[in-house]
Design a protein around this motif. Structure first.
Motif, PDB file in Angstrom:
ATOM      1  N   UNK A   7      33.741  99.495  -8.903  1.00  0.00           N
ATOM      2  CA  UNK A   7      34.300  98.291  -8.307  1.00  0.00           C
ATOM      3  C   UNK A   7      34.742  97.281  -9.356  1.00  0.00           C
ATOM      4  N   UNK A   8      34.082  97.303 -10.517  1.00  0.00           N
ATOM      5  CA  UNK A   8      34.455  96.385 -11.582  1.00  0.00           C
ATOM      6  C   UNK A   8      35.557  96.906 -12.475  1.00  0.00           C
ATOM      7  N   UNK A   9      36.136  98.050 -12.132  1.00  0.00           N
ATOM      8  CA  UNK A   9      37.162  98.667 -12.975  1.00  0.00           C
ATOM      9  C   UNK A   9      36.536  99.631 -13.967  1.00  0.00           C
ATOM     10  N   UNK A  16      39.692 101.534  -9.999  1.00  0.00           N
ATOM     11  CA  UNK A  16      38.405 101.451  -9.297  1.00  0.00           C
ATOM     12  C   UNK A  16      37.967 102.775  -8.685  1.00  0.00           C
ATOM     13  N   UNK A  17      38.834 103.779  -8.689  1.00  0.00           N
ATOM     14  CA  UNK A  17      38.469 105.086  -8.135  1.00  0.00           C
ATOM     15  C   UNK A  17      39.216 106.176  -8.884  1.00  0.00           C
ATOM     16  N   UNK A  18      38.574 107.319  -9.041  1.00  0.00           N
ATOM     17  CA  UNK A  18      39.197 108.435  -9.743  1.00  0.00           C
ATOM     18  C   UNK A  18      38.203 109.551  -9.978  1.00  0.00           C
ATOM     19  N   UNK A  58      28.526 106.541 -15.404  1.00  0.00           N
ATOM     20  CA  UNK A  58      29.810 105.841 -15.337  1.00  0.00           C
ATOM     21  C   UNK A  58      29.550 104.348 -15.483  1.00  0.00           C
ATOM     22  N   UNK A  59      30.342 103.679 -16.337  1.00  0.00           N
ATOM     23  CA  UNK A  59      30.169 102.258 -16.631  1.00  0.00           C
ATOM     24  C   UNK A  59      31.448 101.518 -16.266  1.00  0.00           C
ATOM     25  N   UNK A  60      31.313 100.357 -15.582  1.00  0.00           N
ATOM     26  CA  UNK A  60      32.498  99.574 -15.252  1.00  0.00           C
ATOM     27  C   UNK A  60      32.675  98.408 -16.230  1.00  0.00           C
ATOM     28  N   UNK A  61      33.667  97.599 -16.005  1.00  0.00           N
ATOM     29  CA  UNK A  61      34.015  96.540 -16.955  1.00  0.00           C
ATOM     30  C   UNK A  61      33.034  95.376 -16.982  1.00  0.00           C
TER      31      UNK A  61
END
Length: 222
Positions: free
Chosen positions: A3-5, A33-35, A56-59
């Motif tokens: 969700x945070x990119x 946000x998805x892939x 997996x880590x977001x921004x």
């Protein structure tokens, strides 16, 4: 999803001697946000269970980790190919036939297929290479559903490999009918027929409607 990119993905193997794993495909870094994140695992020389963990880590540095257990056997495991990982069709359309290719150095034994966890088909296999023609006729009940087919191949000494095919089924196609029908017309159960305004079957015309066909009228307007 992130969700945070999407920012990064890391993968670890426990124990380390069990093998190596690398991230071979990942989404674009930034606002995505998805892939899909694809991990390739190469087994080591030791027989046993390897725990492969993907993080997996977001921004905004939020993390999510998923683990999978990989069984490393002393003999080569079977292979499955030919089936796409995902496909999309409209409801009432047919999927396939798609040729499933299977190999096993120790000799093939069986193929088991489940659909959303329930038994779908079982086939006895032979030799070191065999094929199976997969097909599925979707129905109106499948409309707007996601169907998961799991193919599991077992060889003669009990080694197994599984492959998952995800089928996204869209709505039932519709056709708008209006005016005067002349000649011959055949309405089938793989469509919804929507009557717009007044529909007239002309004298001498032939309209055939298959059992199970949905015919509905639009709300009249003044």
């Amino acid at each position: 999803t992130a969700l945070g990119g999407y920012k990064d993905a890391t993968v670890t193997v426990t124990p380390t001697a069990a093998g190596t794993a690398t991230v071979t495909t990942e989404p674009a870094i930034g606002s995505t946000t998805a892939g899909n994140v694809v991990v390739t695992f190469t087994a080591g020389a030791n027989v046993g269970i390897a725990e492969v963990a993907l993080t997996v880590i977001d921004n905004i540095d939020q993390e999510e980790t998923e683990d999978v257990a990989v069984t490393i056997s002393a003999s080569p495991v079977p292979t499955i190919s030919g089936v796409p990982a995902a496909a999309s069709v409209a409801a009432s359309q047919k999927v396939g036939p798609v040729t499933v290719n299977m190999t096993a150095q120790d000799g093939l034994s069986s193929l088991t297929i489940t659909k959303n966890g329930a038994a779908f088909d079982t086939e006895t296999l032979s030799g070191t290479a065999d094929t199976y023609e997969f097909e599925y006729q979707t129905t109106g009940a499948d409309a707007n559903e996601i169907l998961t087919f799991v193919f599991t191949v077992e060889d003669s000494d009990g080694d197994e490999v599984s492959f998952t095919h995800t089928l996204t089924v869209g709505p039932i196609p519709s056709e708008v009918i209006s005016g005067v029908l002349n000649g011959s017309h055949h309405w089938t159960a793989d469509k919804i027929y929507e009557l717009a305004n007044r529909v007239i079957v002309a004298d001498g015309a032939v309209l055939t409607i298959d059992p199970g066909t949905i015919v509905k009228g639009r709300v009249a307007r003044r």
